[in-house]
Scaffold this motif. Structure first.
Motif, mmCIF file in Angstrom:
data_model
loop_
_atom_site.group_PDB
_atom_site.id
_atom_site.type_symbol
_atom_site.label_atom_id
_atom_site.label_comp_id
_atom_site.label_asym_id
_atom_site.label_seq_id
_atom_site.Cartn_x
_atom_site.Cartn_y
_atom_site.Cartn_z
ATOM 1 N N ARG A 1 27.651 58.951 47.798
ATOM 2 C CA ARG A 1 26.904 59.705 46.812
ATOM 3 C C ARG A 1 25.776 58.848 46.244
ATOM 4 N NH1 ARG A 1 30.061 62.643 41.990
ATOM 5 N NH2 ARG A 1 28.899 61.276 40.645
ATOM 6 N N LEU B 1 23.004 58.517 48.780
ATOM 7 C CA LEU B 1 22.253 59.763 48.844
ATOM 8 C C LEU B 1 21.303 59.888 47.653
ATOM 9 C CD1 LEU B 1 22.078 62.322 50.570
ATOM 10 C CD2 LEU B 1 23.655 63.397 48.964
ATOM 11 N N LYS B 2 21.836 59.514 46.492
ATOM 12 C CA LYS B 2 21.043 59.600 45.275
ATOM 13 C C LYS B 2 19.830 58.677 45.353
ATOM 14 C CE LYS B 2 22.626 60.261 40.537
ATOM 15 N NZ LYS B 2 23.786 59.975 39.679
ATOM 16 N N LEU C 1 17.250 60.029 47.638
ATOM 17 C CA LEU C 1 16.420 61.088 47.052
ATOM 18 C C LEU C 1 15.370 60.496 46.110
ATOM 19 C CD1 LEU C 1 18.989 63.933 46.382
ATOM 20 C CD2 LEU C 1 17.222 63.778 48.137
ATOM 21 N N LYS D 1 34.907 29.047 47.437
ATOM 22 C CA LYS D 1 35.578 30.330 47.476
ATOM 23 C C LYS D 1 35.554 31.035 46.119
ATOM 24 C CE LYS D 1 39.862 32.497 48.830
ATOM 25 N NZ LYS D 1 41.276 32.271 49.096
ATOM 26 N N HIS D 2 35.828 30.276 45.062
ATOM 27 C CA HIS D 2 35.928 30.922 43.755
ATOM 28 C C HIS D 2 34.602 30.982 43.014
ATOM 29 C CE1 HIS D 2 40.319 31.554 43.116
ATOM 30 N NE2 HIS D 2 40.354 30.785 44.179
ATOM 31 N N ALA D 3 33.875 29.875 43.026
ATOM 32 C CA ALA D 3 32.686 29.819 42.176
ATOM 33 C C ALA D 3 31.475 30.503 42.822
ATOM 34 C CB ALA D 3 32.357 28.369 41.839
ATOM 35 N N ARG E 1 30.807 32.931 44.958
ATOM 36 C CA ARG E 1 30.628 34.386 44.970
ATOM 37 C C ARG E 1 30.206 34.917 43.615
ATOM 38 N NH1 ARG E 1 35.155 38.224 47.345
ATOM 39 N NH2 ARG E 1 33.898 39.916 46.521
ATOM 40 N N ASN E 2 30.690 34.235 42.576
ATOM 41 C CA ASN E 2 30.314 34.662 41.239
ATOM 42 C C ASN E 2 28.884 34.300 40.887
ATOM 43 O OD1 ASN E 2 32.660 35.829 39.553
ATOM 44 N ND2 ASN E 2 33.592 34.220 40.773
ATOM 45 N N VAL F 1 29.439 42.027 46.657
ATOM 46 C CA VAL F 1 29.706 40.679 46.179
ATOM 47 C C VAL F 1 30.495 40.712 44.873
ATOM 48 C CG1 VAL F 1 28.585 38.665 45.183
ATOM 49 C CG2 VAL F 1 27.807 39.575 47.351
ATOM 50 N N PRO G 1 32.741 43.220 42.523
ATOM 51 C CA PRO G 1 33.356 44.550 42.397
ATOM 52 C C PRO G 1 33.140 45.180 41.023
ATOM 53 C CG PRO G 1 35.012 42.820 42.358
ATOM 54 C CD PRO G 1 33.722 42.179 42.736
ATOM 55 N N ARG G 2 32.684 44.368 40.043
ATOM 56 C CA ARG G 2 32.471 44.943 38.714
ATOM 57 C C ARG G 2 31.227 45.820 38.663
ATOM 58 N NH1 ARG G 2 32.621 39.525 35.519
ATOM 59 N NH2 ARG G 2 31.576 39.031 37.447
#
Lengths: 349, 570
Positions: free
Chosen positions: A3, A6-7, A10, A264-266, A268-269, A342, A344-345
């Motif tokens: 969605r 698509l938005k 448009l 791994k932890h730092a 990606r953030n 990257v 999820p929030r």
């Protein structure tokens, strides 16, 4: 997700419509291009013919509608038009056919070649150059930024900052000349590279094309320097922020090694601002890089566009503006998807 | 038999470019197997530094200048953790000694699923496959009583509640069966009812596994609930230690006495709260204070049934929760749901509830910082919801707000003098700069600061001082109505006592009306005349403070009051 795409799609159609309108009225809205097509010689009958062919005898709003119909993939054309413009696509209907086609960007005033073909010939060069330059920038810039952040205030850090400031402040035409001279001329015997050259070469004996991808190295490095410098700095500052955060401490408290914690932890953030920079630069490089293409003799959109501007070959300029705009929109949608991948929030919807 | 962990003579300095700040000064204590030891103290007392130094998780600027941290896993031999190299230390971290941190919101990595974060810890210390590690993780998710473990496993931290996050943290700490668990303020960021269940969980797990626990907290009430022994820390030193019962009944050090005394739970309005300085300056003769308290029989609370200053009628604030393709909202989160109440002139109305109950939204809506979805707000019989933006400006002088976090509610680039003077300028109350400065200095003196502080920046002040500055800024316009949104929640008990005293003094002098929003029932009970309890956007009950606190009628309020750590050892 769907969605959202698509938005976005448009919205981007609206943006494109705006671009089309702007492009049309800037280049066709005023004046009479028939003289440009005709050249120095020609009588009034020829001029009238040209005017008719380019719809210049029609009112402006009709000209605009014809233009939109030509560039739009969804279109209505008569049989004669389809044959004359060599339109490629599927058409249904009687005399006036409705169809889906590859956008028709009209013909060059100068060479009479189809603009679509001219641009498609230049596009692979630009794509290759942009991708290669961004690969250099990302693959070196992110690790360099991470290392600089982890060893803050060490020699690694200070020299990374110092060289990235040089990288940011050096204009690409200047770096291009220096790089071309040093690696393509002075040390040419050692590097095996030349000042200029395209990505393919035509064999003198057989006339067949052969790839000469080594010619990509110097222009890609030249173009990659500034994004590399910026990505290094952004990664560094984002990492410095992230390394201060509680979850990094949690990761250490779990007993994880420094390497796992950092990569791994730092990391990606810390990637969000980096994605913004990477996609922004990438889109800009897709618009072509005239100076670099010119210096290294690389066939790309940038060179084609500037050449066309010089000759007042408006259809080519208009076509390349439209293609560039489409790329910008595509890359932006891609960036939004990357953000949510990257982090999820970032909620999409 | 060696104690589980024995810290002797430990000193830690923080080294910055031009100064050395000692954080710990020669502290010594030990924790036996199966024992819960509480470390109590206020911010800056060195309790977190102590706990972090066990696993050497302090930032690089920290230097261990003396001492030993002897850890003995198997009773006979012990090893000094300070002498371990990083690789050996990483083997111990999370495996033999595990930690739970204060903020579950920030202590979990936001981009990795909860399940992965725990399996990672399991796999780090046990040579097993991912499937087996996942099995162990789910097992622990069940042990810490997470609802639907399989679902939580694939959730990201932002998708679960604060209490659930803390449970994930506990599962992560416990998954390798550590022999020592360090809990650094594990419940400070949680609601009281959640706090109660988490404490229960930690105690149960401790009893099952027989591990030693170091429990760090600033809340003396908690200590009584959970710990066997307690250590009181003050300015990097352990000033007193002993079994909890003894400590509570016969505190020897004046600081311990001060901490015990300044909790608002033990006091009734209009009694002044004692503050730490009362104790430390009169350290030689602590009797004075006891005499003070017995004489100070609480007067009747002000009976306010007078004039209605503010009235809310059927007030609702809804936020769109789900939108359709064209952006039309389909579902709403009802933050405030059809709420009606009255605030009387010159009273203090306490507004309590757990996080997410809508109390902050309600407070901000009264100022129209958030627009209400429906309903009316009458202030002095004029409807605020009908006012235009420009008309609101003149009313803003009347209604002021003091926010929760004094660190983020002051602009860090603005000196505090101009910050306080700004509302005076905006509302054109004093047009001359000189006059404004005089007024600001007067306000600073009112809140216990002085003229020297005028041209300093917020970072130069402590938390308590900043909250005073924020109060001074709110008072600059001489408002008749003040909304205090969790204004003392971020402060230490002793500082909290100072700010509460200040609010009471100012109220006596200026006679304004306060809505005091807090999640802490004991604070609200102390300061308010009437209490309003909110739950899920609705008002559970309203009544005189004393009645709500001692004889609540709604089930929810009963549960809330039962969850408060009593701080009294039976």
């Amino acid at each position: 997700m769907l969605r959202f795409i698509l938005k976005k799609f448009l919205y981007s159609l609206l943006v494109l419509a705006g671009v089309v309108m702007l492009v049309f009225f800037l280049f066709q809205g005023f004046g009479d291009p028939s003289r440009l097509v005709m050249g120095q010689t020609g009588d009034s009958a020829t001029q009238a013919n040209i005017r008719k062919e380019l719809y210049l005898d029609q009112p402006k709003w009709k000209q605009f509608l014809y233009y939109v119909n030509d560039i739009s993939p969804v279109c209505v054309h008569s049989i004669e038009e389809i044959q004359k413009k060599k339109l490629k696509g599927f058409f249904i209907g009687g005399h006036e056919k409705f169809g889906l086609k590859i956008p028709y960007l009209r013909q060059s005033y100068q060479s009479k070649r189809e603009v679509w073909n001219i641009l498609m010939q230049a596009l692979p060069g630009t794509l290759m150059l942009a991708i290669a330059a961004m690969m250099i920038a990302v693959l070196i810039g992110i690790p360099l930024g991470v290392v600089a952040a982890v060893r803050q205030n060490s020699w690694v850090d200070t020299s990374a900052i110092f060289s990235s400031i040089i990288g940011i402040s050096a204009p690409s035409f200047f770096m291009g000349i220096i790089i071309a001279y040093v690696f393509g001329f002075v040390f040419s015997g050692w590097t095996g590279l030349h000042i200029s050259g395209n990505w393919f070469d035509i064999d003198d004996a057989t006339g067949a094309r052969r790839l000469t991808l080594q010619n990509l190295i110097l222009p890609a490095v030249t173009l990659g320097i500034r994004p590399l410098a910026i990505i290094t700095q952004l990664t560094r500052s984002a990492m410095l922020d992230v390394l201060e955060q509680d979850f990094v401490r949690t990761a250490y408290a779990k007993g994880l090694s420094k390497r796992t914690v950092i990569w791994k932890h730092a990391l990606r953030n810390a990637l969000n601002p980096v994605i913004t920079a990477v996609t922004g630069w990438f889109a800009e490089l897709l618009a072509g890089a005239f100076f670099v293409e010119y210096i290294f003799g690389w066939q790309g959109i940038g060179k084609v566009t500037v050449d066309a501007l010089e000759k007042l070959d408006y259809p080519v300029v208009m076509g390349s503006v439209l293609i560039t705009a489409s790329f910008f929109i595509l890359v932006n949608i891609l960036a939004d998807i990357l953000y949510s991948f990257v982090d999820p929030r970032v909620r999409i919807g | 038999m060696e104690p589980l962990i024995s810290i002797t003579d430990l000193s830690v300095d923080f080294i910055s470019e031009n100064s050395i700040n000692p954080a710990l000064k020669n502290i010594s204590f030990e924790v036996k197997r199966g024992e819960i030891v509480a470390l109590v103290g206020e911010s800056g007392s060195g309790k977190s530094v102590t706990s972090l130094s066990v696993l050497q998780l302090l930032p690089h600027s920290a230097k261990y200048t003396s001492g030993k941290i002897l850890f003995s896993e198997n009773a006979n031999e012990s090893e000094d953790l300070l002498l371990k190299d990083p690789v050996a230390l990483a083997e111990i971290r999370g495996n033999k000694i595990a930690m739970i941190f204060q903020e579950p919101m920030t202590a979990l990595n936001p981009v990795i699923t909860c399940g992965k974060q725990v399996t990672e810890a399991v796999q780090r210390h046990q040579k097993i496959s991912y499937t087996e590690a996942k099995k162990i993780t789910l097992e622990w998710f069940r042990n810490v009583k997470l609802p639907d473990p399989a679902k939580v496993f694939n959730r990201y931290p932002h998708q679960i509640s604060g209490g659930q996050k803390q449970r994930v943290m506990i599962a992560m700490a416990m998954c390798c069966h550590p022999s020592l668990l360090i809990c650094d303020e594990p419940t400070t960021a949680l609601d009281v009812t959640v706090q109660k269940t988490i404490l229960q969980l930690i105690r149960d797990l401790q009893q099952q596994s027989g591990m030693g626990v170091i429990f760090i907290t600033h809340d003396l009430g908690l200590v009584a609930e959970i710990a066997d022994r307690a250590l009181v820390m003050y300015r990097g030193e352990i000033v007193e230690q002993g079994p909890v019962k003894e400590l509570f009944s016969h505190a020897k050090h004046p600081y311990t006495k001060a901490l015990l005394a300044c909790r608002p739970a033990n006091h009734n309005k209009p009694e002044r709260l004692p503050v730490v300085s009362d104790f430390l300056t009169i350290a030689d003769e602590p009797k004075i204070l006891i005499a003070d308290r017995s004489e100070n029989i609480p007067e009747q609370r002000i009976k306010v049934q007078g004039q209605v200053l503010l009235r809310a009628e059927n007030l609702s604030v809804w936020f769109p929760a789900k939108k359709n393709f064209f952006g039309t909202p389909l579902e709403f989160t009802k933050a405030v749901d059809n709420v009606s109440f009255e605030v009387f002139k010159e009273e203090t109305l306490g507004l309590v509830g757990e996080s997410g109950c809508g109390k902050t939204t309600l407070g901000r809506t009264l100022l129209r910082l958030i627009e209400p979805t429906s309903g009316k707000i009458f202030y002095n019989n004029t409807d605020l919801t009908q006012k235009k933006k420009e008309e609101m400006l003149s009313l803003r002088k009347e209604i002021q707000i003091v926010f929760q976090d004094p660190y983020s509610s002051l602009n860090p680039r603005l000196m505090i003098g101009p910050a306080i003077a700004e509302p005076l300028k905006v509302h054109k109350i004093i047009s001359q700069q000189k006059g404004r400065k005089e007024k600001v200095v007067g306000l600073l003196e009112k809140v216990g600061l002085n003229a020297d502080h005028f041209s300093r920046y917020p970072h130069e002040f402590s938390g308590g001082q900043r909250q005073r500055i924020v109060i001074a800024r709110a008072l600059a316009l001489s408002p008749s109505f003040l909304v205090c949104d969790e204004s003392v929640s971020a402060l230490d008990v002793s500082v909290q006592a100072q700010v509460l005293n200040l609010l009471n003094d100012l109220k006596k002098e200026y006679g304004f009306t306060i809505i005091f929003i807090s999640h802490d029932l004991s604070v609200v009970h102390y300061i308010s005349d009437r209490i309003m309890v909110m739950n899920k956007g609705k008002i559970e009950e309203t009544g005189p403070a004393e009645k709500i606190y001692s004889d609540p009628s709604s089930e929810y309020t009963k549960k809330l009051i039962a969850s408060i750590p009593k701080g009294i050892v039976a």
